[in-house]
Design an enzyme around this catalytic site. Structure first.
Site, PDB file in Angstrom:
ATOM      1  N   GLU A 173       0.824  -1.230   0.000  1.00  0.00           N
ATOM      2  CA  GLU A 173       0.000   0.000   0.000  1.00  0.00           C
ATOM      3  C   GLU A 173       0.847   1.264   0.000  1.00  0.00           C
ATOM      4  OE1 GLU A 173      -3.059  -0.205   3.054  1.00  0.00           O
ATOM      5  OE2 GLU A 173      -4.057  -1.841   1.993  1.00  0.00           O
ATOM      6  N   GLU A 292      -5.379  -8.469  -0.307  1.00  0.00           N
ATOM      7  CA  GLU A 292      -6.066  -8.171   0.960  1.00  0.00           C
ATOM      8  C   GLU A 292      -7.537  -7.960   0.641  1.00  0.00           C
ATOM      9  OE1 GLU A 292      -4.607  -5.220   3.749  1.00  0.00           O
ATOM     10  OE2 GLU A 292      -2.532  -5.638   3.139  1.00  0.00           O
TER      11      GLU A 292
END
Ligand code: AHR
Length: 501
Positions: A173, A292
């Site tokens: 991320e 995720e």
């Protein structure tokens, strides 16, 4: 009862399901590691300190790959802190989650745990505060046989054979300003390309995942993927997607339609990958790693004592409607099994997880455990085009939401056909008529359902009311088989080829 139809043919295939679509995730976060998979002194701990009660639940989920060690954690992690003699490992302030990391569990312990769990490791490198140099050293430590500084260090640490980790994440991320060492798309694209280059020079057999956006709603989504892929396309095999959904507004109809947004997210990322491929005139296709995904919101405001170790963090207790959305999200992943090759339910134990433990005590299966277990065990093989003709409804956030959603999977040996389906209708049952076009010799053997629960019903250590049970088998008439899908239900319809006498 409402009526729906699903024609199924072995000729209409989406694609072969990569078993890594049933991956999961263990981060150094809360009690995922300490008090989760690893608890020396626990009544069930083995000689390595691994909780065997947890291992047995992980095996029941049949998880082929587990992402590690983060997550946000990895962007501040020095992998060297977690290897070598345990008594010499440093305690560190862990900035991503505001806790103290004892480092008594690290790379070699995790790889050993993976072996016992029957899983492979998907390893993430730190591209937040570190970069190409630390990343290539970690590949050398893990994958090089012997005769170099880091491979010999691994051997000195008691691990003779290389771990041979195949799949690597280039950071985590990196688009988010919460990330330690957050970068612009250009900065990250260049850093990832250089790290990828030297990691592959150490081990050309590895596969690499470029960080996509943290979710499909960020301001930079789209532009991030275009820019980073433009800089790193040749060097990577997958681009990542992350997405969590919640029901904070207590709007079940909209909540259960959220996998439609996931479908769109996947479609857009595929389009971007192929745009860059076209622009660059490449043969190689970049696929998707949805590494995720889950429901996450029940625990968002939990207080955590700063710099404590392994506190209760992100310990969502899931309810029945969460299990339905998890099933729907899995259906969405399989619907694009042609391009989604890896996916990780985030996470596996204690932290937004299907398995919840008590430190020093027992464990229980959360509601979301079941759809994942069903699909991971019965959803292997080839995903078939599954266009269900059924009614539609509108919710506050979505229009034209199909009442039913589902996917059919034909096993590799072509002896089993399984249909996974959710009835989103909150009031009425559906009679789902399966037209088994070219499966004349298949008979129903099981109908597993989760239905009839209050949408907010939860499981707990003391009692687990939300669990699957067996429902009536579909009624067969010629080449059709009709099953009742109860209101708000998760269904697994299993068919097997008749054995010849
Ligand atoms: O899974 C929990 C966190 O969610 C991860 O650390 C991060 O990557 C994401 O924002």
């Amino acid at each position: 009862m409402k009526k729906a139809k699903l024609p199924l043919s072995r000729s209409f295939q989406i694609g072969k399901i990569d078993k890594r679509i049933y991956g999961s995730f263990i981060e150094h976060l809360g009690r995922a590691v300490y008090g989760g998979i690893y608890e020396p002194g626990h009544a069930t701990a083995d000689e390595d300190g691994f909780r065997q009660d947890v291992l047995s639940e992980v095996r029941a989920l049949n998880v082929p790959i587990v992402r590690y060690p983060g997550g946000n954690f990895v962007s501040g992690y020095n992998w060297e802190d977690g290897v070598g003699p345990v008594e010499q490992r440093p305690k560190r302030l862990e900035l991503a989650w505001g806790v103290t990391e004892p480092n008594t569990f690290g790379t070699n312990e995790f790889l050993k745990w993976c072996k016992k769990a029957g899983s492979e490791c998907m390893m993430a490198v730190n591209l937040g505060l570190r970069g190409a140099d630390a990343a290539r050293n970690l590949v050398e430590y893990c994958n090089h046989p012997q005769g170099s500084y880091y491979s010999d260090l691994r051997i000195k640490h008691g691990v003779k054979e290389p771990h041979n980790i195949k799949l690597w994440c280039l950071g985590n991320e990196m688009d988010g300003d919460w990330q330690i060492g957050h970068k612009t798309a250009y900065e990250y694209g260049r850093a990832a390309a250089e790290a990828a280059k030297v990691m592959r020079w150490v081990d050309p057999s590895i596969e690499l995942v470029l960080c996509g956006s943290s979710n499909g709603h960020t301001d930079t989504f789209g532009d991030w993927e275009l820019t980073t892929l433009d800089l790193a396309y040749d060097k990577v095999d997958y681009v990542s997607l992350h997405q969590y959904y919640d029901n904070k507004t207590d709007d079940t109809a909209s909540f259960l339609a959220k996998n439609m947004a996931m479908d769109e997210f996947i479609k857009t990322v595929i389009a971007i990958c192929d745009t860059v491929k076209g622009k660059k005139h490449k043969k190689h296709t970049v696929n998707l790693s949805f590494d995720e995904w889950n429901v996450w919101y029940h625990s968002n405001d939990d207080y955590v004592e700063r710099w404590s170790t392994a506190p209760h963090q992100l310990e969502d207790v899931y309810n029945f409607q969460d299990a339905l959305l998890v099933g729907l999200m899995l259906i969405s992943l399989l619907r694009r099994a042609d391009r989604v090759k890896v996916a990780c339910l985030a996470q596996l134990v204690n932290v937004i997880a299907p398995i919840m433990t008590e430190t020093g005590g027992g464990l229980f299966r959360q509601t979301i455990f079941y759809p994942f277990m069903h699909m991971s065990n019965y959803g292997r093989g080839t995903a078939l085009v599954s266009q269900i003709a059924c009614g539609k409804h509108d919710s506050k956030e979505f229009t034209d939401v199909p009442d039913l959603d589902g996917i059919a999977v034909l096993s590799d040996d072509e002896n089993e056909l399984t249909v996974f389906a959710v009835n989103r209708d909150m009031e009425e049952s559906y009679a789902l008529e399966l037209d088994l076009l070219d499966f004349p010799d298949f008979v129903p053997v099981e109908h597993i359902e989760m239905a009839g629960f209050d949408r907010k019903a939860e499981n707990a250590l003391v009692s687990c009311p939300v669990k699957p049970s067996n429902a009536a088998l579909p009624e067969v008439d010629g080449r059709t088989a009709t099953a009742e899908l109860r209101p708000l239900s998760w269904n697994v319809l299993r068919f097997q080829k008749k054995q010849k006498d």
